[in-house]
Scaffold this active site. Structure first.
Site, PDB file in Angstrom:
ATOM      1  N   SER A   1       5.104 -33.884  13.568  1.00 59.12           N
ATOM      2  CA  SER A   1       6.437 -33.635  14.136  1.00 59.12           C
ATOM      3  C   SER A   1       7.479 -34.692  13.790  1.00 59.12           C
ATOM      4  O   SER A   1       8.644 -34.553  14.166  1.00 59.12           O
ATOM      5  CB  SER A   1       6.350 -33.489  15.659  1.00 59.12           C
ATOM      6  OG  SER A   1       5.911 -32.199  16.014  1.00 59.12           O
TER       7      SER A   1
ATOM      8  N   LYS B   1      10.564 -33.399  12.335  1.00 56.08           N
ATOM      9  CA  LYS B   1      11.743 -33.023  13.129  1.00 56.08           C
ATOM     10  C   LYS B   1      12.868 -34.054  13.038  1.00 56.08           C
ATOM     11  O   LYS B   1      14.011 -33.751  13.398  1.00 56.08           O
ATOM     12  CB  LYS B   1      11.341 -32.797  14.588  1.00 56.08           C
ATOM     13  CG  LYS B   1      10.416 -31.604  14.808  1.00 56.08           C
ATOM     14  CD  LYS B   1      10.137 -31.395  16.279  1.00 56.08           C
ATOM     15  CE  LYS B   1       9.277 -30.164  16.535  1.00 56.08           C
ATOM     16  NZ  LYS B   1       7.846 -30.376  16.236  1.00 56.08           N
TER      17      LYS B   1
ATOM     18  N   SER C   1      10.400 -31.489  21.495  1.00 55.57           N
ATOM     19  CA  SER C   1       9.635 -31.279  20.262  1.00 55.57           C
ATOM     20  C   SER C   1       9.276 -29.811  20.083  1.00 55.57           C
ATOM     21  O   SER C   1       8.183 -29.466  19.635  1.00 55.57           O
ATOM     22  CB  SER C   1       8.363 -32.143  20.254  1.00 55.57           C
ATOM     23  OG  SER C   1       7.847 -32.256  18.948  1.00 55.57           O
TER      24      SER C   1
END
EC number: 3.4.16.4
Length: 400
Positions: free
Chosen positions: A66, A69, A132
């Site tokens: 992640s 991101k 997230s």
């Protein structure tokens, strides 16, 4: 190349070699041993100077999870900055962003979007950064670029522009995918760009929780609650393939550090190791800006121009990171690329190099740039300059 390296020559040439701070008794620079870090790869970078203070396997290609991101956030931030989208825009959620209907999203972190939901860009953006939310990433990607594939193209385009030479994105959210990789160094550079280029976007990263559709979710970056550090971002990342990742940034006074930990074995370890790196960096180093962005470092003779002198400086590259306690031993000299400066010159044009020295040892180099435009002078002025330049070359500074 023309180098000004001694104090006497420097004074004759216009303060070419400068004591940036009052000299003190010589203090030998001590080597500061970096802490051991329990992770597959890691790096600690100063934000203002770009100086890498410590690293381990920083160029090993690993799964970012992640941390992807951060780039998703960067692309969205750039779209907002360019007024291509607005925070108040309402986005219709598609079926591809529905966790129940998309097998790839099942069991992952989500914002709990449903097909047909009308959600603002502002809320989706917080869903990406704070919660997230993988579903939020898809919804925003579809809105910004028309499809996930097109958005990924934007992500990789920005990666190339930012010099992330060991990074390729294959998803908008960071779930495991073949051919998706990055490095600790590239992630630090991406974090630096996020803070610098889209500060309003980065400001969201310090928010500790976000409630959407009556579901409150905390920010997964537990360092935001640290009582030892002033952490204000950035992002966690966890998948089976990646392990536990974390990019974090903290400030102490005017100094900002960025840490990256990749492939830690547990959630606790990634936070502990990141805190260890940041604490060590603030303890043993300081970042100073001896040449301010708009300040003149040296004034130099220019030939054939509408003015006889031009101011030179470092622009935004005047910060250096040094061991604590060594500030008064910092000096700088400069080297011109060509023996003489001739018009026209453009603001921001690189005409040489600034060399920072600590206790007589070169530690950093920065571009020496023109601080103002210099246009060509009139015909007779240029003829006179030609004659004077020849005398200058033959007989030295008497005719300068």
């Amino acid at each position: 190349m023309t180098q000004y390296s001694s104090l006497l020559r420097g004074l004759a040439a216009g303060s070419a070699f400068l004591f940036l701070f009052a000299p003190t008794a010589f203090a030998a620079e001590q080597t500061v041993e970096a802490p051991s870090v329990d992770a597959r790869a890691w790096i600690l970078m100063d934000y203002a100077s770009g100086k890498v203070l410590a690293e381990g396997n920083a160029d090993e290609k690993l799964d970012p999870a992640s941390l992807t991101k951060i780039m998703t956030s960067y692309v969205v931030g750039q779209a907002l900055k360019a007024d291509k989208i607005k925070l108040t825009d309402m986005v219709t959620v598609g079926k591809d962003a529905w966790a129940t209907g998309n097998p790839a999203l099942r069991g992952s972190s989500v914002m709990f979007l449903k097909p047909g939901d009308q959600v603002s860009v502002a809320d989706l953006n917080k869903g990406v950064i704070i919660q997230s939310g993988n579903d939020a990433c898809i919804a925003l990607a579809d809105y910004v670029a028309g499809s996930q594939e097109s958005f990924i193209g934007l992500m990789n385009g920005y990666a190339k522009k930012l010099g992330l030479t060991n990074t390729t994105f294959q998803t908008v959210h960071g779930l495991d995918a073949p051919g998706q990789f990055s490095t600790a160094r590239d992630m630090a550079l991406l974090g630096k760009a996020l803070i610098h280029d889209v500060p309003e976007e980065y400001a969201i990263h310090k928010e500790k929780e976000f409630t959407f559709n009556k579901i409150r979710q905390p920010n997964r970056n537990r360092l935001l609650w640290s009582s030892n550090l002033n952490v204000d971002g950035m992002k966690t990342g966890t998948t089976a393939g990646a392990g536990y990742n974390l990019v974090a940034s903290a400030t102490q006074g005017d100094m900002r550090l960025i840490s990256v930990v990749l492939g830690a074995k547990t959630d606790r370890i990634r936070f502990n190791e990141s805190e260890k790196l940041l604490t060590w960096g603030f303890r043993f180093f300081e970042t100073v800006t001896p040449i301010k962005p708009d300040a003149t470092f040296v004034t130099q003779r220019v030939w054939f121009g509408d003015k006889s002198e031009v101011n030179l400086g470092a622009g935004e590259a005047g910060s250096v990171t040094i061991p604590r306690g060594q500030l008064k031993n910092l000096k700088a000299s400069y080297t011109l690329t060509e023996p003489q400066l001739t018009a026209p010159l453009k603001k921001g044009q690189v005409v040489g190099t600034i060399d920072f020295q600590l206790n007589g040892k070169s530690i950093e180099q920065r571009p020496l740039i023109v601080m103002e435009n210099v246009e060509e002078g009139g015909f007779f002025g240029r003829v006179w300059d030609f004659v004077m330049m020849k005398f200058h070359q033959w007989f030295g500074s008497w005719f300068s």
